[in-house]
Enzyme design. Structure first.
Site, PDB file in Angstrom:
ATOM      1  N   ILE A   1       1.093  -1.224   0.076  1.00 43.26           N
ATOM      2  CA  ILE A   1      -0.177  -0.039  -0.036  1.00 43.26           C
ATOM      3  C   ILE A   1       0.936   1.341  -0.094  1.00 43.26           C
ATOM      4  O   ILE A   1       1.716   1.373   0.960  1.00 43.26           O
ATOM      5  CB  ILE A   1      -0.929   0.028   1.242  1.00 43.26           C
ATOM      6  N   PHE A   2       0.987   2.234  -0.984  1.00 46.53           N
ATOM      7  CA  PHE A   2       1.813   3.262  -1.191  1.00 46.53           C
ATOM      8  C   PHE A   2       1.001   4.499  -0.414  1.00 46.53           C
ATOM      9  O   PHE A   2      -0.242   4.674  -0.928  1.00 46.53           O
ATOM     10  CB  PHE A   2       1.994   3.650  -2.710  1.00 46.53           C
ATOM     11  N   GLY A   3       1.814   5.213   0.481  1.00 43.38           N
ATOM     12  CA  GLY A   3       1.049   6.287   1.026  1.00 43.38           C
ATOM     13  C   GLY A   3       2.171   7.523   0.418  1.00 43.38           C
ATOM     14  O   GLY A   3       3.310   7.539   0.291  1.00 43.38           O
ATOM     15  N   TYR A   4       1.365   8.677   0.293  1.00 48.81           N
ATOM     16  CA  TYR A   4       2.054   9.827  -0.104  1.00 48.81           C
ATOM     17  C   TYR A   4       1.677  11.104   0.739  1.00 48.81           C
ATOM     18  O   TYR A   4       2.186  12.192   0.273  1.00 48.81           O
ATOM     19  CB  TYR A   4       2.079  10.214  -1.576  1.00 48.81           C
ATOM     20  N   GLY A   5       0.878  11.102   1.559  1.00 47.52           N
ATOM     21  CA  GLY A   5       0.192  12.167   2.361  1.00 47.52           C
ATOM     22  C   GLY A   5       0.344  11.860   3.897  1.00 47.52           C
ATOM     23  O   GLY A   5       1.287  11.432   4.232  1.00 47.52           O
ATOM     24  N   SER A   6      -0.879  11.867   4.462  1.00 47.00           N
ATOM     25  CA  SER A   6      -0.752  11.582   5.943  1.00 47.00           C
ATOM     26  C   SER A   6      -0.584  10.012   5.976  1.00 47.00           C
ATOM     27  O   SER A   6       0.118   9.765   7.254  1.00 47.00           O
ATOM     28  CB  SER A   6      -2.340  11.967   6.715  1.00 47.00           C
TER      29      SER A   6
ATOM     30  N   GLU B   1     -10.027   6.605   3.920  1.00 49.04           N
ATOM     31  CA  GLU B   1      -9.825   7.137   2.822  1.00 49.04           C
ATOM     32  C   GLU B   1     -10.802   7.418   1.708  1.00 49.04           C
ATOM     33  O   GLU B   1     -10.919   8.479   0.986  1.00 49.04           O
ATOM     34  CB  GLU B   1      -8.498   6.450   1.804  1.00 49.04           C
TER      35      GLU B   1
HETATM   36  N1  LIG Z   1      -3.950   9.026   0.167  1.00 46.57           N
HETATM   37  C1  LIG Z   1      -2.945   9.947   0.449  1.00 46.57           C
HETATM   38  C2  LIG Z   1      -3.319  11.041   1.221  1.00 46.57           C
HETATM   39  C3  LIG Z   1      -3.927  10.427   2.581  1.00 46.57           C
HETATM   40  C4  LIG Z   1      -4.779  11.299   3.445  1.00 46.57           C
HETATM   41  O1  LIG Z   1      -3.943  12.355   3.628  1.00 46.57           O
HETATM   42  N2  LIG Z   1      -5.869  11.130   3.888  1.00 46.57           N
HETATM   43  C5  LIG Z   1      -6.508  12.118   4.436  1.00 46.57           C
HETATM   44  C6  LIG Z   1      -8.311  11.933   4.355  1.00 46.57           C
HETATM   45  S1  LIG Z   1      -8.575  13.294   3.371  1.00 46.57           S
HETATM   46  C7  LIG Z   1      -6.387  11.463   5.938  1.00 46.57           C
HETATM   47  O2  LIG Z   1      -6.123  10.393   6.248  1.00 46.57           O
HETATM   48  N3  LIG Z   1      -5.962  12.250   6.685  1.00 46.57           N
HETATM   49  C8  LIG Z   1      -5.720  12.066   8.244  1.00 46.57           C
HETATM   50  C9  LIG Z   1      -5.141  12.973   9.041  1.00 46.57           C
HETATM   51  O3  LIG Z   1      -4.832  14.092   8.426  1.00 46.57           O
HETATM   52  O4  LIG Z   1      -4.504  13.034  10.357  1.00 46.57           O
HETATM   53  C10 LIG Z   1      -1.901   9.295   1.256  1.00 46.57           C
HETATM   54  O5  LIG Z   1      -1.710   8.100   0.528  1.00 46.57           O
HETATM   55  O6  LIG Z   1      -1.396   9.479   2.119  1.00 46.57           O
END
Ligand SMILES: N[C@@H](CCC(=O)N[C@@H](CS)C(=O)NCC(=O)O)C(=O)O
Length: 189
Positions: A14-19, A94
């Site tokens: 599973i690849f993550g690139y944000g949170s 997500e």
């Molecule tokens: N799908 C991206 C972005 C994930 C992301 O940032 N999702 C938000 C949902 S809008 C989240 O989980 N936020 C949790 C937080 O901000 O603590 C990833 O792979 O990291």
């Protein structure tokens, strides 16, 4: 879940690139820093739950197709019961709450001795109702500087991602990310 992720899958990346790079919040067997080709990371998705609300949506990252670009992050390998548990959790975090859809992409580890592998990634597309689209770094920073949601302030989301890139991918230039960070810090400090 994409059709090519079979229910009885015993191992999945599973690849993550944000949170997900700094808070995966699911159990996994191992992780690797690396990148996916053909996408750029942009703060073009809205967030009316975690880092914003319905009146003041925050800005979080998504991926936009760009054959010349690549995006760095972390791939997590889930095995056995972790596969179903992680997918169940991420479907809520997500998809349901975040508006992301999932697809399979090729992940390339930073360690060139290791093989590339298919990985599941969550992407918010422009037809998503809370998709915000392009804006200048100053406009994005101004929005991030005033937003907060169920898991905290939008600026924390920005700074943790920037810190991840500086610590684990110091060789990678990401003008979009760091120009927004600089603009947001100028507003709050
Ligand atoms: N799908 C991206 C972005 C994930 C992301 O940032 N999702 C938000 C949902 S809008 C989240 O989980 N936020 C949790 C937080 O901000 O603590 C990833 O792979 O990291």
């Amino acid at each position: 879940m994409p059709q090519d992720v079979l229910p009885e899958t015993s191992s999945l990346w599973i690849f993550g690139y944000g949170s997900l790079v700094w808070n995966p919040d699911f159990s996994y067997s191992r992780s690797k820093v690396g990148h996916i080709q053909g996408y750029k990371r942009r703060f073009w998705h809205g967030d009316n739950f975690y880092r914003g609300d319905k009146d003041t949506p925050g800005r979080v990252v998504t991926l936009v197709e760009d054959l010349e670009a690549c995006t760095w992050g972390v791939a997590y390998e889930v095995t056995g019961s972790q596969v179903e548990e992680s997918l169940k959790y991420l479907n809520v975090r997500e998809a349901t709450r975040g508006g992301y859809v999932s697809k399979m992409v090729e992940f390339t580890p930073r360690d060139q001795d290791e093989d590339a592998s298919l990985a599941l990634v969550y992407i918010a597309t422009s037809d998503n109702p809370i998709y915000l689209g392009p804006a200048s770094p100053a406009e994005i920073a101004a929005q991030i500087a005033i937003c907060r949601g169920h898991t905290g302030h939008n600026i924390e989301y920005l700074l943790r991602l920037a810190d991840f890139m500086r610590m684990y991918c110091p060789e990678v230039e990401d003008d979009h990310l760091f120009s927004i960070e600089a603009a947001a810090l100028a507003l709050v400090i």
